[in-house]
Design a protein around this motif. Sequence first.
Motif, mmCIF file in Angstrom:
data_model
loop_
_atom_site.group_PDB
_atom_site.id
_atom_site.type_symbol
_atom_site.label_atom_id
_atom_site.label_comp_id
_atom_site.label_asym_id
_atom_site.label_seq_id
_atom_site.Cartn_x
_atom_site.Cartn_y
_atom_site.Cartn_z
ATOM 1 N N THR A 245 0.813 -1.212 0.000
ATOM 2 C CA THR A 245 0.000 0.000 0.000
ATOM 3 C C THR A 245 0.848 1.264 0.000
ATOM 4 O O THR A 245 0.331 2.347 -0.252
ATOM 5 N N GLN A 246 2.151 1.120 0.268
ATOM 6 C CA GLN A 246 3.027 2.283 0.240
ATOM 7 C C GLN A 246 3.469 2.615 -1.179
ATOM 8 O O GLN A 246 3.452 3.757 -1.590
ATOM 9 N N SER A 247 3.876 1.608 -1.938
ATOM 10 C CA SER A 247 4.389 1.843 -3.293
ATOM 11 C C SER A 247 3.332 1.611 -4.370
ATOM 12 O O SER A 247 3.553 1.921 -5.529
ATOM 13 N N LEU A 248 2.186 1.046 -3.985
ATOM 14 C CA LEU A 248 1.133 0.652 -4.928
ATOM 15 C C LEU A 248 1.647 -0.322 -5.975
ATOM 16 O O LEU A 248 1.302 -0.246 -7.146
ATOM 17 N N LEU A 249 2.481 -1.243 -5.514
ATOM 18 C CA LEU A 249 2.932 -2.337 -6.353
ATOM 19 C C LEU A 249 2.226 -3.608 -5.904
ATOM 20 O O LEU A 249 2.023 -3.820 -4.705
ATOM 21 N N MET A 250 1.852 -4.436 -6.867
ATOM 22 C CA MET A 250 1.294 -5.746 -6.564
ATOM 23 C C MET A 250 2.401 -6.762 -6.798
ATOM 24 O O MET A 250 2.965 -6.834 -7.886
ATOM 25 N N TRP A 251 2.728 -7.511 -5.767
ATOM 26 C CA TRP A 251 3.758 -8.549 -5.848
ATOM 27 C C TRP A 251 3.079 -9.903 -5.878
ATOM 28 O O TRP A 251 2.046 -10.110 -5.237
ATOM 29 N N ARG A 252 3.668 -10.805 -6.617
ATOM 30 C CA ARG A 252 3.217 -12.183 -6.490
ATOM 31 C C ARG A 252 3.470 -12.556 -5.038
ATOM 32 O O ARG A 252 4.477 -12.162 -4.453
ATOM 33 N N ARG A 253 2.562 -13.268 -4.430
ATOM 34 C CA ARG A 253 2.692 -13.563 -2.998
ATOM 35 C C ARG A 253 4.050 -14.195 -2.678
ATOM 36 O O ARG A 253 4.658 -13.864 -1.659
ATOM 37 N N CYS A 254 4.516 -15.076 -3.547
ATOM 38 C CA CYS A 254 5.762 -15.784 -3.282
ATOM 39 C C CYS A 254 6.711 -15.652 -4.472
ATOM 40 O O CYS A 254 6.267 -15.612 -5.612
ATOM 41 N N PRO A 255 8.007 -15.646 -4.200
ATOM 42 C CA PRO A 255 8.973 -15.728 -5.300
ATOM 43 C C PRO A 255 8.781 -17.046 -6.053
ATOM 44 O O PRO A 255 8.211 -18.009 -5.525
ATOM 45 N N GLU A 256 9.273 -17.095 -7.285
ATOM 46 C CA GLU A 256 9.106 -18.285 -8.130
ATOM 47 C C GLU A 256 9.617 -19.545 -7.422
ATOM 48 O O GLU A 256 10.722 -19.569 -6.904
ATOM 49 N N GLY A 257 8.776 -20.563 -7.445
ATOM 50 C CA GLY A 257 9.112 -21.856 -6.860
ATOM 51 C C GLY A 257 8.509 -22.077 -5.493
ATOM 52 O O GLY A 257 8.408 -23.211 -5.040
ATOM 53 N N LEU A 258 8.105 -21.012 -4.817
ATOM 54 C CA LEU A 258 7.503 -21.132 -3.492
ATOM 55 C C LEU A 258 6.002 -20.907 -3.581
ATOM 56 O O LEU A 258 5.516 -20.222 -4.472
ATOM 57 N N GLN A 259 5.281 -21.480 -2.641
ATOM 58 C CA GLN A 259 3.834 -21.298 -2.587
ATOM 59 C C GLN A 259 3.351 -21.464 -1.164
ATOM 60 O O GLN A 259 4.111 -21.866 -0.291
ATOM 61 N N GLY A 260 2.099 -21.161 -0.939
ATOM 62 C CA GLY A 260 1.507 -21.230 0.390
ATOM 63 C C GLY A 260 1.352 -19.836 0.977
ATOM 64 O O GLY A 260 1.944 -18.872 0.505
ATOM 65 N N GLU A 261 0.544 -19.738 2.014
ATOM 66 C CA GLU A 261 0.253 -18.438 2.612
ATOM 67 C C GLU A 261 1.508 -17.715 3.077
ATOM 68 O O GLU A 261 1.626 -16.506 2.952
ATOM 69 N N GLY B 4 21.081 -19.094 -10.906
ATOM 70 C CA GLY B 4 20.760 -19.215 -9.484
ATOM 71 C C GLY B 4 20.217 -17.946 -8.870
ATOM 72 O O GLY B 4 20.026 -17.866 -7.660
ATOM 73 N N VAL B 5 19.953 -16.922 -9.688
ATOM 74 C CA VAL B 5 19.366 -15.686 -9.179
ATOM 75 C C VAL B 5 17.843 -15.885 -9.166
ATOM 76 O O VAL B 5 17.265 -16.442 -10.089
ATOM 77 N N HIS B 6 17.208 -15.435 -8.098
ATOM 78 C CA HIS B 6 15.779 -15.671 -7.908
ATOM 79 C C HIS B 6 14.928 -14.638 -8.638
ATOM 80 O O HIS B 6 15.422 -13.605 -9.076
ATOM 81 N N LEU B 7 13.638 -14.917 -8.724
ATOM 82 C CA LEU B 7 12.711 -14.077 -9.470
ATOM 83 C C LEU B 7 11.452 -13.862 -8.652
ATOM 84 O O LEU B 7 10.829 -14.820 -8.197
ATOM 85 N N TRP B 8 11.089 -12.591 -8.453
ATOM 86 C CA TRP B 8 9.856 -12.234 -7.756
ATOM 87 C C TRP B 8 9.118 -11.249 -8.637
ATOM 88 O O TRP B 8 9.600 -10.141 -8.875
ATOM 89 N N LEU B 9 7.967 -11.633 -9.141
ATOM 90 C CA LEU B 9 7.244 -10.851 -10.130
ATOM 91 C C LEU B 9 6.418 -9.732 -9.490
ATOM 92 O O LEU B 9 5.920 -9.869 -8.381
ATOM 93 N N VAL B 10 6.281 -8.643 -10.244
ATOM 94 C CA VAL B 10 5.584 -7.461 -9.750
ATOM 95 C C VAL B 10 4.778 -6.836 -10.879
ATOM 96 O O VAL B 10 5.056 -7.067 -12.065
ATOM 97 N N ARG B 11 3.778 -6.064 -10.514
ATOM 98 C CA ARG B 11 3.006 -5.255 -11.466
ATOM 99 C C ARG B 11 2.512 -4.029 -10.723
ATOM 100 O O ARG B 11 2.432 -4.018 -9.507
ATOM 101 N N ARG B 12 2.203 -3.000 -11.478
ATOM 102 C CA ARG B 12 1.626 -1.784 -10.879
ATOM 103 C C ARG B 12 0.144 -2.018 -10.631
ATOM 104 O O ARG B 12 -0.538 -2.627 -11.445
ATOM 105 N N VAL B 13 -0.341 -1.526 -9.508
ATOM 106 C CA VAL B 13 -1.750 -1.620 -9.202
ATOM 107 C C VAL B 13 -2.488 -0.618 -10.072
ATOM 108 O O VAL B 13 -2.064 0.506 -10.228
ATOM 109 N N GLU B 14 -3.590 -1.048 -10.650
ATOM 110 C CA GLU B 14 -4.376 -0.156 -11.515
ATOM 111 C C GLU B 14 -5.704 0.145 -10.872
ATOM 112 O O GLU B 14 -6.293 -0.613 -10.211
#
Length: 178
Positions: A52-68, A168-178
């Motif tokens: 809510t500070q940057s108004l960015l939407m992040w995928r909940r988990c970096p690639e390969g991870l899942q769960g709350e 071996g570098v990780h990936l965490w996806l993001v998008r701007r909130v619209e």
Amino acid sequence: MNLSYRQFRRSGVSALCSAGLCLALTGSLLAAECPPSGDRFVADGEETIIDTQSLLMWRRCPEGLQGERCQHGSLLGFNWRQGVERLAQNNAAELAGYGDWGIPTLTQLQTLTSGATCAKGDAAAGGLPSWPDGYFWSRSSPQGKSYVKRTFSLETGQPALSNQGTYGVHLWLVRRVE
């Protein structure tokens, strides 16, 4: 000035918007500084978190991870080309209903740790997983060096330079909130 009020689906995050620029509102607090713990990162469904500070939407988990709390799976590592291919796959599949995910800039990654005491406290209380070890790809390159990308460690808050062939570098996806 033409202001509009927007409520983002599922999360209840509200914002005042004008000319494509939005300021997030959390309750009665304008999110310009670190909001109280738990208010900064808001779950927007099962697969995404809104900062809510940057108004960015992040995928909940970096690639390969899942769960709350991203407690399942294994954090995946990629070279730059593999990361771009993974991004294209997620966009084609419209991950969480969106096809405009991106690899974050260095500045976007840094928003996760800006005011480190605030961000780390919020992560523990409000939706982000604990900081994964290792470096994450950013789409930022030093000027004149397109073959090198900046990477960033959430754990240390330090940027580094990585050749696009570095694996071996990780990936965490993001998008701007619209």
